[in-house]
Scaffold this motif. Structure first.
Motif, PDB file in Angstrom:
ATOM      1  N   PHE A 130       0.821  -1.205   0.000  1.00 37.55           N
ATOM      2  CA  PHE A 130       0.000   0.000   0.000  1.00 37.55           C
ATOM      3  C   PHE A 130       0.855   1.254   0.000  1.00 37.55           C
ATOM      4  O   PHE A 130       0.459   2.290  -0.550  1.00 37.55           O
ATOM      5  N   GLU A 131       2.050   1.173   0.611  1.00 32.03           N
ATOM      6  CA  GLU A 131       2.965   2.303   0.533  1.00 32.03           C
ATOM      7  C   GLU A 131       3.407   2.516  -0.923  1.00 32.03           C
ATOM      8  O   GLU A 131       3.510   3.652  -1.399  1.00 32.03           O
ATOM      9  N   LYS A 132       3.689   1.426  -1.622  1.00 26.60           N
ATOM     10  CA  LYS A 132       4.076   1.528  -3.032  1.00 26.60           C
ATOM     11  C   LYS A 132       2.938   2.123  -3.862  1.00 26.60           C
ATOM     12  O   LYS A 132       3.165   2.995  -4.709  1.00 26.60           O
ATOM     13  N   LEU A 133       1.694   1.655  -3.602  1.00 23.06           N
ATOM     14  CA  LEU A 133       0.560   2.203  -4.342  1.00 23.06           C
ATOM     15  C   LEU A 133       0.390   3.696  -4.079  1.00 23.06           C
ATOM     16  O   LEU A 133       0.098   4.472  -4.989  1.00 23.06           O
ATOM     17  N   GLN A 134       0.585   4.078  -2.789  1.00 24.56           N
ATOM     18  CA  GLN A 134       0.462   5.489  -2.456  1.00 24.56           C
ATOM     19  C   GLN A 134       1.543   6.317  -3.154  1.00 24.56           C
ATOM     20  O   GLN A 134       1.289   7.419  -3.671  1.00 24.56           O
ATOM     21  N   ALA A 327      14.379  13.634   2.388  1.00 19.33           N
ATOM     22  CA  ALA A 327      14.649  14.126   3.734  1.00 19.33           C
ATOM     23  C   ALA A 327      13.382  14.140   4.578  1.00 19.33           C
ATOM     24  O   ALA A 327      13.397  13.773   5.767  1.00 19.33           O
ATOM     25  N   GLN A 328      12.254  14.532   3.958  1.00 19.78           N
ATOM     26  CA  GLN A 328      11.000  14.550   4.709  1.00 19.78           C
ATOM     27  C   GLN A 328      10.543  13.139   5.065  1.00 19.78           C
ATOM     28  O   GLN A 328      10.007  12.908   6.161  1.00 19.78           O
ATOM     29  N   LEU A 329      10.762  12.198   4.149  1.00 21.58           N
ATOM     30  CA  LEU A 329      10.413  10.808   4.468  1.00 21.58           C
ATOM     31  C   LEU A 329      11.260  10.277   5.614  1.00 21.58           C
ATOM     32  O   LEU A 329      10.767   9.558   6.497  1.00 21.58           O
ATOM     33  N   LEU A 330      12.552  10.640   5.622  1.00 19.16           N
ATOM     34  CA  LEU A 330      13.409  10.219   6.732  1.00 19.16           C
ATOM     35  C   LEU A 330      12.952  10.837   8.051  1.00 19.16           C
ATOM     36  O   LEU A 330      13.021  10.185   9.105  1.00 19.16           O
ATOM     37  N   GLN A 331      12.471  12.074   7.992  1.00 19.66           N
ATOM     38  CA  GLN A 331      11.951  12.682   9.216  1.00 19.66           C
ATOM     39  C   GLN A 331      10.741  11.912   9.733  1.00 19.66           C
ATOM     40  O   GLN A 331      10.584  11.732  10.942  1.00 19.66           O
ATOM     41  N   LEU A 332       9.888  11.481   8.795  1.00 25.72           N
ATOM     42  CA  LEU A 332       8.727  10.689   9.219  1.00 25.72           C
ATOM     43  C   LEU A 332       9.156   9.332   9.782  1.00 25.72           C
ATOM     44  O   LEU A 332       8.616   8.851  10.779  1.00 25.72           O
ATOM     45  N   TYR A 367      20.557  17.467  11.194  1.00 28.66           N
ATOM     46  CA  TYR A 367      21.057  17.306   9.829  1.00 28.66           C
ATOM     47  C   TYR A 367      19.905  17.230   8.827  1.00 28.66           C
ATOM     48  O   TYR A 367      19.957  17.842   7.759  1.00 28.66           O
ATOM     49  N   LEU A 368      18.848  16.460   9.184  1.00 30.43           N
ATOM     50  CA  LEU A 368      17.703  16.335   8.286  1.00 30.43           C
ATOM     51  C   LEU A 368      17.010  17.682   8.101  1.00 30.43           C
ATOM     52  O   LEU A 368      16.622  18.052   6.988  1.00 30.43           O
ATOM     53  N   GLN A 369      16.855  18.430   9.203  1.00 23.76           N
ATOM     54  CA  GLN A 369      16.228  19.740   9.097  1.00 23.76           C
ATOM     55  C   GLN A 369      17.094  20.675   8.262  1.00 23.76           C
ATOM     56  O   GLN A 369      16.585  21.523   7.516  1.00 23.76           O
ATOM     57  N   GLY A 370      18.412  20.549   8.392  1.00 22.38           N
ATOM     58  CA  GLY A 370      19.316  21.372   7.581  1.00 22.38           C
ATOM     59  C   GLY A 370      19.149  21.094   6.099  1.00 22.38           C
ATOM     60  O   GLY A 370      19.187  22.012   5.276  1.00 22.38           O
TER      61      GLY A 370
END
Length: 576
Positions: A130-134, A327-332, A367-370
């Motif tokens: 379902f992640e792939k479909l999304q 980067a946003q996915l890594l934050q999640l 680092y991710l926010q940067g």
């Protein structure tokens, strides 16, 4: 915990799963497990019912047994994809065989599970499905938006091309009119002087009278070079035309007058009719034509820059979007406080709190926010560049301070090695008055004026920095931008209430300009730069935009502390 469970179920309710297995008991037990997780599930025990229920359910994921009685579940993959091309098929089998797995994957299966099923791995596989479909859905939406933007950019390019064609047609019309006018005599704007073989005046048209300051009767029969000494410079052209019996041209001659520089085209036509030998001297003031040609070249250059900027923005935005999305996915993923993340970490044998402490100690979140912050800055620079390179917009009400800030952001990315100045090294002082009234103007043209003045100041300060003697090595370039509500008109009494003006001052501590040149600053082709470094049209264009198009005022004056100050005043309702 109950609220967390209901939240997890609610997140997965839209998942639609089809189970195709000839083992009725196994299919029912799997149905119970998946429905308890919130999925919509239907069961089929053979290929025909599997196809029918796929269409009815609009299934997103199919769990298919490889062996369906006398048929192979692998054959069902292609049939299901004909019904729903986006369906993901996960094969199940109790007979582990590498050949079966390879064949299933080759036919388009997404994954391969071995019976008896590990429920945790099954649920993880479904999550991935379902992640792939999304992700595919998000990708399709992004692609559609990209196509829309490309179409929009293409339309803008077509508009720019049409405008260039219109300018070319106008130029062709000017040339045609010039040829038509040249076929006349006294009505011609050209100065026409007919001379005999010795240089005596035979004819003067009204334009030539205005040029020489003499009437035709005053110079008739006299030697031109004596009657009008300022035309002595053309005597060699006259002699050459008579000797070679060919037309002689002098193209865009520069002539210095008290009021500035003008350009002339001079043509000498040899005559040999009715026993009259001599030549016709034609002198045209082509200053306006030179200006128009230069403006057309600048317009074509800006159109090319606009198309180039659009292409660059597209090429930069693609990897930039991927970087920021990752980067946003890594934050999640590293959001340890999220219930699903903690549940998955525990399922993998990882202590969520310990992992969070580790990530904090290694500054992973920072680092991710940067990455996100830097990507946002890059995206803004690309957006500002595109906005500035487009054709002037329709007049609207703008905040002058906001236009100044946007222009400074654009200028901050300007690093011109050839002129050896770096805008980022200049100290910027902002003295922008709050609560200024909105100004009705063409925002992009006003930005063009501000950017031109700021770039000029940066170049002049860089020139001073390079020529500063060792005893003054403490010199630091400084640029001040000051906005206010104008209290009085430049050189006039206080302004009336119905004509409110806002003022912008751009002040530098560079070498400044000589007082003798102050009156010539906004004349076309006037420049204080070295030869080859400027066209002399920059300040003239600024004057044209502010005065002619916005009914405002602009002037330059020496700065009391050294350097130069340029002042712009715009009426609140100023577009002409």
């Amino acid at each position: 915990m109950q609220s967390e469970k209901s939240e997890s179920t609610r997140e997965r309710k839209e998942g639609r799963i089809l189970i195709v297995d000839d083992d009725v008991d196994f299919a029912l037990s799997l149905l119970d497990v998946l429905e308890s997780r919130g999925y919509q599930v239907e069961i089929a025990h053979d290929i025909p019912s599997g196809k029918e229920k796929t269409a009815h359910l609009n299934a997103q994921v199919a769990l298919v047994d490889i062996r369906l009685r006398h048929n192979s579940g692998i054959n069902l993959i292609a049939q299901l994809k004909e019904i729903n091309p986006d369906i993901l098929c996960v094969m199940m089998t109790a007979y582990a065989a590498t050949d079966n797995a390879i064949e299933a994957i080759h036919e388009g299966a997404y994954d391969y599970l071995q019976k008896p099923l590990d429920m945790r791995y099954l649920l993880t596989t479904l999550d991935r499905c379902f992640e792939k479909l999304q992700l595919e859905d998000d990708k399709a939406k992004a692609e559609a938006e990209r196509e829309r933007l490309l179409v929009d950019l293409e339309q803008r390019n077509v508009q720019l091309d049409d405008q260039l064609d219109q300018l070319r047609r106008l130029n062709a019309e000017i040339v045609r009119l010039q040829h038509l006018l040249q076929s006349t005599t006294n009505s011609m704007p050209s100065a026409l002087i007919a001379l005999d073989a010795d240089g005596h005046v035979l004819l003067l048209n009204p334009a030539a009278e205005a040029l020489t300051g003499h009437s035709a009767t005053q110079v008739q029969g006299k030697l031109l070079w004596q009657a009008c000494p300022e035309l002595e410079r053309y005597r060699n052209l006259f002699d050459q035309a008579l000797h070679e019996r060919q037309i002689v041209h002098l193209h865009q001659e520069q002539v210095t007058k008290e009021f500035g520089m003008i350009y002339r085209d001079v043509d000498v036509f040899p005559l040999s009719t009715d026993n009259i030998e001599g030549a016709v001297l034609r002198i045209d003031d082509v200053t306006d034509r030179v200006r128009i040609e230069e403006m057309m070249r600048q317009s074509a250059k800006m159109a090319s820059v606009g198309r180039l900027a659009a292409g660059i923005a597209h090429e930069i935005n693609n990897p930039l979007s991927g970087m920021m999305q990752s980067a946003q996915l890594l934050q999640l993923i590293f959001d340890i406080q999220h219930p699903r993340s903690r549940e998955r970490l525990r399922a993998c044998g990882v202590d969520p709190d310990g992992l969070e402490r580790y990530l904090q100690e290694r500054d992973a979140y920072a680092y991710l926010q940067g990455i996100c912050t830097a990507g946002g800055r890059a995206a803004k620079i690309v957006s500002d560049l595109l906005s500035f390179s487009r054709k002037g917009s329709q007049p609207a009400h703008y905040d002058l301070n906001a236009l100044v800030e946007q222009t400074l952001d654009l200028a901050a990315a300007d690093f011109d090695l050839r002129k050896k100045y770096d805008f980022r090294k200049i100290e910027i002082a902002r003295e922008l008055a709050p609560d200024l009234p909105m100004v009705l103007c063409d925002g992009q043209l006003i930005q063009q004026v501000v950017l031109n003045l700021v770039r000029n100041a940066a170049q002049e300060m860089a020139r001073k920095e390079q020529t500063t003697p060792a005893s003054e090595e403490g010199y630091r370039p400084r640029l001040t931008l000051r906005s206010s509500l104008a209290q009085k008109e430049h050189g006039h009494e206080a302004q009336s209430s119905h004509r409110r003006m806002v003022r912008l001052e751009i002040e530098d501590n560079g070498p400044g300009f000589a007082e003798g040149t102050q009156a010539q600053l906004f004349e076309p082709f006037f420049t204080t730069k070295d030869e080859g470094e400027g066209t002399g049209l920059g300040l003239w264009l600024c004057w044209s935009i502010i005065v002619e198009q916005h009914r405002g005022r602009i002037w330059g004056e020496p700065n009391s502390e050294g350097g130069a100050r340029f002042v712009i005043e715009l009426p609140v309702e100023g577009v002409s």
